[in-house]
Structure formats: C-alpha cells, structure tokens
Design an enzyme around this catalytic site. Structure first.
Site, PDB file in Angstrom:
ATOM      1  N   ALA A 157       5.741  -2.080  -0.732  1.00 19.18           N
ATOM      2  CA  ALA A 157       6.338  -2.482   0.542  1.00 19.18           C
ATOM      3  C   ALA A 157       7.708  -1.854   0.786  1.00 19.18           C
ATOM      4  O   ALA A 157       8.186  -1.830   1.917  1.00 19.18           O
ATOM      5  CB  ALA A 157       6.458  -4.009   0.597  1.00 19.18           C
ATOM      6  N   GLY A 158       8.320  -1.335  -0.282  1.00 16.24           N
ATOM      7  CA  GLY A 158       9.620  -0.698  -0.090  1.00 16.24           C
ATOM      8  C   GLY A 158       9.503   0.777   0.240  1.00 16.24           C
ATOM      9  O   GLY A 158      10.506   1.438   0.503  1.00 16.24           O
ATOM     10  N   ASP A 217       6.896  -4.806  -4.527  1.00 16.53           N
ATOM     11  CA  ASP A 217       7.202  -3.452  -4.992  1.00 16.53           C
ATOM     12  C   ASP A 217       7.618  -3.521  -6.457  1.00 16.53           C
ATOM     13  O   ASP A 217       7.984  -4.579  -6.969  1.00 16.53           O
ATOM     14  CB  ASP A 217       8.310  -2.802  -4.151  1.00 16.53           C
ATOM     15  CG  ASP A 217       8.191  -1.274  -4.140  1.00 16.53           C
ATOM     16  OD1 ASP A 217       7.746  -0.721  -3.116  1.00 16.53           O
ATOM     17  OD2 ASP A 217       8.524  -0.642  -5.168  1.00 16.53           O
ATOM     18  N   LEU A 218       7.533  -2.364  -7.103  1.00 21.87           N
ATOM     19  CA  LEU A 218       7.999  -2.205  -8.479  1.00 21.87           C
ATOM     20  C   LEU A 218       9.501  -2.367  -8.529  1.00 21.87           C
ATOM     21  O   LEU A 218      10.084  -2.820  -9.517  1.00 21.87           O
ATOM     22  CB  LEU A 218       7.615  -0.777  -8.907  1.00 21.87           C
ATOM     23  CG  LEU A 218       7.857  -0.300 -10.305  1.00 21.87           C
ATOM     24  CD1 LEU A 218       7.129  -1.193 -11.289  1.00 21.87           C
ATOM     25  CD2 LEU A 218       7.345   1.136 -10.445  1.00 21.87           C
ATOM     26  N   ASP A 252       4.683  -4.535 -11.316  1.00 22.07           N
ATOM     27  CA  ASP A 252       4.080  -3.239 -11.563  1.00 22.07           C
ATOM     28  C   ASP A 252       2.578  -3.455 -11.387  1.00 22.07           C
ATOM     29  O   ASP A 252       1.956  -4.223 -12.150  1.00 22.07           O
ATOM     30  CB  ASP A 252       4.398  -2.784 -12.997  1.00 22.07           C
ATOM     31  CG  ASP A 252       3.870  -1.390 -13.275  1.00 22.07           C
ATOM     32  OD1 ASP A 252       2.860  -0.987 -12.654  1.00 22.07           O
ATOM     33  OD2 ASP A 252       4.461  -0.703 -14.119  1.00 22.07           O
ATOM     34  N   TYR A 304      -3.963  13.621  -7.955  1.00 26.45           N
ATOM     35  CA  TYR A 304      -3.756  12.770  -6.781  1.00 26.45           C
ATOM     36  C   TYR A 304      -5.046  12.649  -5.942  1.00 26.45           C
ATOM     37  O   TYR A 304      -5.504  11.537  -5.635  1.00 26.45           O
ATOM     38  CB  TYR A 304      -2.623  13.332  -5.927  1.00 26.45           C
ATOM     39  CG  TYR A 304      -2.401  12.550  -4.658  1.00 26.45           C
ATOM     40  CD1 TYR A 304      -1.999  11.217  -4.714  1.00 26.45           C
ATOM     41  CD2 TYR A 304      -2.624  13.112  -3.406  1.00 26.45           C
ATOM     42  CE1 TYR A 304      -1.815  10.480  -3.551  1.00 26.45           C
ATOM     43  CE2 TYR A 304      -2.437  12.393  -2.244  1.00 26.45           C
ATOM     44  CZ  TYR A 304      -2.034  11.071  -2.325  1.00 26.45           C
ATOM     45  OH  TYR A 304      -1.863  10.338  -1.184  1.00 26.45           O
TER      46      TYR A 304
HETATM   47  N1  LIG Z   1       3.531   9.758   3.170  1.00 27.63           N
HETATM   48  C1  LIG Z   1       2.423  10.479   3.305  1.00 27.63           C
HETATM   49  O1  LIG Z   1       2.417  11.572   3.882  1.00 27.63           O
HETATM   50  C2  LIG Z   1       1.112   9.952   2.765  1.00 27.63           C
HETATM   51  C3  LIG Z   1      -0.059  10.619   3.136  1.00 27.63           C
HETATM   52  C4  LIG Z   1      -1.287  10.162   2.648  1.00 27.63           C
HETATM   53  C5  LIG Z   1      -1.326   9.057   1.829  1.00 27.63           C
HETATM   54  N2  LIG Z   1      -0.174   8.432   1.469  1.00 27.63           N
HETATM   55  C6  LIG Z   1      -0.288   7.266   0.575  1.00 27.63           C
HETATM   56  O2  LIG Z   1       0.393   6.179   1.142  1.00 27.63           O
HETATM   57  C7  LIG Z   1       0.926   5.350   0.108  1.00 27.63           C
HETATM   58  C8  LIG Z   1       2.423   5.157   0.350  1.00 27.63           C
HETATM   59  O3  LIG Z   1       3.067   6.421   0.415  1.00 27.63           O
HETATM   60  P1  LIG Z   1       4.618   6.553   0.819  1.00 27.63           P
HETATM   61  O4  LIG Z   1       4.768   7.862   1.502  1.00 27.63           O
HETATM   62  O5  LIG Z   1       5.068   5.305   1.505  1.00 27.63           O
HETATM   63  O6  LIG Z   1       5.276   6.669  -0.622  1.00 27.63           O
HETATM   64  P2  LIG Z   1       6.666   6.074  -1.166  1.00 27.63           P
HETATM   65  O7  LIG Z   1       6.949   6.774  -2.462  1.00 27.63           O
HETATM   66  O8  LIG Z   1       7.715   6.128  -0.096  1.00 27.63           O
HETATM   67  O9  LIG Z   1       6.311   4.549  -1.453  1.00 27.63           O
HETATM   68  C9  LIG Z   1       5.484   4.141  -2.502  1.00 27.63           C
HETATM   69  C10 LIG Z   1       5.980   2.775  -2.982  1.00 27.63           C
HETATM   70  O10 LIG Z   1       5.106   2.363  -4.025  1.00 27.63           O
HETATM   71  C11 LIG Z   1       5.911   1.750  -5.044  1.00 27.63           C
HETATM   72  N3  LIG Z   1       5.251   1.875  -6.330  1.00 27.63           N
HETATM   73  C12 LIG Z   1       5.043   3.004  -7.067  1.00 27.63           C
HETATM   74  N4  LIG Z   1       4.469   2.698  -8.230  1.00 27.63           N
HETATM   75  C13 LIG Z   1       4.303   1.343  -8.245  1.00 27.63           C
HETATM   76  C14 LIG Z   1       3.787   0.431  -9.200  1.00 27.63           C
HETATM   77  N5  LIG Z   1       3.320   0.853 -10.388  1.00 27.63           N
HETATM   78  N6  LIG Z   1       3.773  -0.889  -8.881  1.00 27.63           N
HETATM   79  C15 LIG Z   1       4.248  -1.332  -7.693  1.00 27.63           C
HETATM   80  N7  LIG Z   1       4.769  -0.514  -6.752  1.00 27.63           N
HETATM   81  C16 LIG Z   1       4.801   0.807  -7.038  1.00 27.63           C
HETATM   82  C17 LIG Z   1       7.228   2.568  -5.034  1.00 27.63           C
HETATM   83  O11 LIG Z   1       8.302   1.824  -5.624  1.00 27.63           O
HETATM   84  C18 LIG Z   1       7.411   2.832  -3.549  1.00 27.63           C
HETATM   85  O12 LIG Z   1       8.221   1.846  -2.927  1.00 27.63           O
HETATM   86  C19 LIG Z   1       0.585   6.058  -1.211  1.00 27.63           C
HETATM   87  O13 LIG Z   1      -0.602   5.518  -1.739  1.00 27.63           O
HETATM   88  C20 LIG Z   1       0.354   7.497  -0.781  1.00 27.63           C
HETATM   89  O14 LIG Z   1      -0.508   8.159  -1.667  1.00 27.63           O
HETATM   90  C21 LIG Z   1       1.050   8.843   1.916  1.00 27.63           C
END
Ligand SMILES: NC(=O)c1ccc[n+]([C@@H]2O[C@H](COP(=O)([O-])OP(=O)(O)OC[C@H]3O[C@@H](n4cnc5c(N)ncnc54)[C@H](O)[C@@H]3O)[C@@H](O)[C@H]2O)c1
Length: 256
Positions: A14-15, A37-38, A57, A150
């Site tokens: 969520a963060g 969030d982690l 986590d 990925y």
């Molecule tokens: N941003 C993009 O372009 C995009 C495109 C396709 C898919 N996605 C998917 O969307 C999702 C979110 O992406 P985002 O861009 O917001 O990434 P981000 O890195 O901004 O956010 C991911 C969040 O997940 C949390 N996280 C990571 N590992 C964790 C764990 N073990 N336990 C709990 N929380 C954990 C992190 O602390 C972070 O706040 C991901 O699954 C990513 O693969 C993103």
C-alpha cells in the site's frame, strides 16, 4: 452511489506507487481501507480517510495472518483484498543468482498466495462473498530481455488467479487481476527528447502514453465492486494497448 460504499478492503504494497493510489481510489469510492506494507513508514503514508496501517512481510505466513487479524480489528471484517505488493528486478538470465530468483517468486507468487489464502479462509468460513484483485503485469504474457524471473512470477500469478477463481467461485468469491503496462509517476507522451527506452516503449503503445497509477486504481475499483459481479478469473490488461500484440511492427501494405 459510490462503488464501494460500506466495504472494507486490505491493500498490500500500500505504500508503493500503485498501492498508494489504489488506497486513495478505494477510499474515494467509499471503502474503509487497511494499508499493508513491509515498510511501516510507507504503510502509514498511504492516503485514506478511514484507514489503518499494518506491517507485514507477505512471504511470512504468520505475519500475513497477524496482519489480516489486525486489519479486521481496526476496520471490521474484510470483503475486498487487493494484492499490490511486488518486486521487479531486471537482469539477464546469465546474471541472475539463485537467491534473487527465489526472492522474486517468494514475494510475487508465494506472498500473493498467502494473502489470498489468509483472507479467503475467513471468507469461506463466514460465507462472505468477497472480491480479490491482484496486480499482475503485462509481462506475464509477453517476454522481454531481463525479465525471466519477474515475467515468470507474474505468469504464475495469473495461473493462481485462474485457479482461485475456480476454487472459490462456488463460495461466491470473485478473483481477478489487473495487468498494467508501464506506469510512471509522471505520465510520458511521445515526442522528442525521451530517453531511448521510453521512446521505444511509447512507439509500441497504441495510446502513445505511459500509464498513470489511477488508470490502474480505477480498474481495481471496478473489479472490487459489484459492477463486475459476473466477472471472475479475468486478467484485465490496462496497458494503453502495449501488450496487444506486435505493436512495434509497422503497416506493411505499401511493401506488397
Ligand atoms: N509500476 C509499473 O509500471 C507496474 C507495471 C506492471 C505491474 N506492476 C506491478 O504492480 C505492483 C506494484 O508496483 P509499484 O510500481 O507500485 O511498485 P513499488 O515498488 O512502488 O511498490 C511495491 C510495494 O510493495 C512493498 N513490498 C515489497 N516487498 C514486500 C513484502 N515482502 N511484503 C510486503 N510488502 C512488500 C514495497 O515496500 C512497496 O511499498 C507490483 O506487483 C508490480 O510488479 C507495476
């Protein structure tokens, strides 16, 4: 009438860039939201009028179980789960280490499975007709250099979504995914002066722009709501068209 009036949602990751906007969108549609969030600071930054922050986590079954219990303590029994956590490293297969490979699958696949399991067990016991929405990726069905771990993990997520849709459908629980393309903090449109990677991405995106996090959040709200009451097992691509096919191939009529 708001889409999610009176609903309670748990959002993982969520963060993050997408997670924050999903929390904000679900709250704007009337839901109470628990932000998981982690990272505690990141969870607490998640913007929702009626929210609480939980730290876990998602790889750890006990931590997930405790987080779901803590969320329900704060906002009441859940009826929506959104999996928006994830990691997305980029490395050629020749350079991937075994621990890194395992970490990607542990966070993206095992973490998603554990969150779904913890919430769905409660729903089946209580007879809650809940909705799960997982953030997959266009990468799940479209390979690119550097994405073996990925893309492989997201392909597994898609199969988890399909399997859960079959297993949980008879309980009235819907399980769907949103598969985004490239989402950035600042939307990029085609034009001169973009770095070559973005220029190439934009040329291959029929709508000629990158995604905004709210493009994804709107799709999540739809799949979480009764508007999609007969939709389960769906993977909704929200990509500007970038994953429709061989979008980089030009029209060939003039060559014939
Ligand atoms: N941003 C993009 O372009 C995009 C495109 C396709 C898919 N996605 C998917 O969307 C999702 C979110 O992406 P985002 O861009 O917001 O990434 P981000 O890195 O901004 O956010 C991911 C969040 O997940 C949390 N996280 C990571 N590992 C964790 C764990 N073990 N336990 C709990 N929380 C954990 C992190 O602390 C972070 O706040 C991901 O699954 C990513 O693969 C993103």
């Amino acid at each position: 009438m708001l889409l999610l009036e009176g609903r309670t949602a748990l959002v993982t990751g969520a963060g993050g860039r997408l997670g924050r906007r999903i929390v904000a969108r679900l709250a704007a549609e009337g839901a109470s939201v628990a932000a998981l969030d982690l990272d505690r600071e990141a969870a607490e930054r998640a913007p929702a009028a009626r929210s609480c922050a939980v730290v876990a986590d998602v790889r750890d079954p006990d931590a997930v179980e405790n987080a779901v219990a803590a969320a329900e303590n704060e906002i009441g029994p859940l009826d929506v789960l959104v999996n928006a956590h994830g990691i997305f490293p980029n490395r050629p297969v020749l350079d991937i280490t075994a621990p890194r490979w395992d970490e990607v699958f542990a966070v993206n696949v095992r973490g998603t499975m554990l969150a779904c399991q913890a919430v769905a067990r409660r729903w089946v016991e209580r007879g809650t007709r809940g909705a799960i929405v997982t953030i997959s990726s266009g990468a799940a069905t479209s390979a690119r250099a550097g994405g073996a771990h990925y893309a492989g993990s997201k392909a597994a997520v898609n199969m988890l979504v399909h399997t859960l849709a079959i297993e949980l459908g008879p309980h009235g629980i819907r399980v769907n995914a949103v598969a985004p393309g490239l989402v950035l903090d600042e939307v990029l449109t085609s034009g001169e002066g973009q770095p070559p990677y973005f220029e190439a991405m934009l040329r291959a995106t029929p709508l000629r722009r990158t995604g905004d996090a709210d493009d994804v959040a709107q799709a999540v709200a739809f799949l979480a709501s009764d508007r999609s009451a007969w939709t389960t097992g769906a993977i909704l691509e929200v990509t500007g068209g970038s994953h429709c096919g061989r979008t980089h191939v030009p029209y060939s009529g003039d060559l014939q």
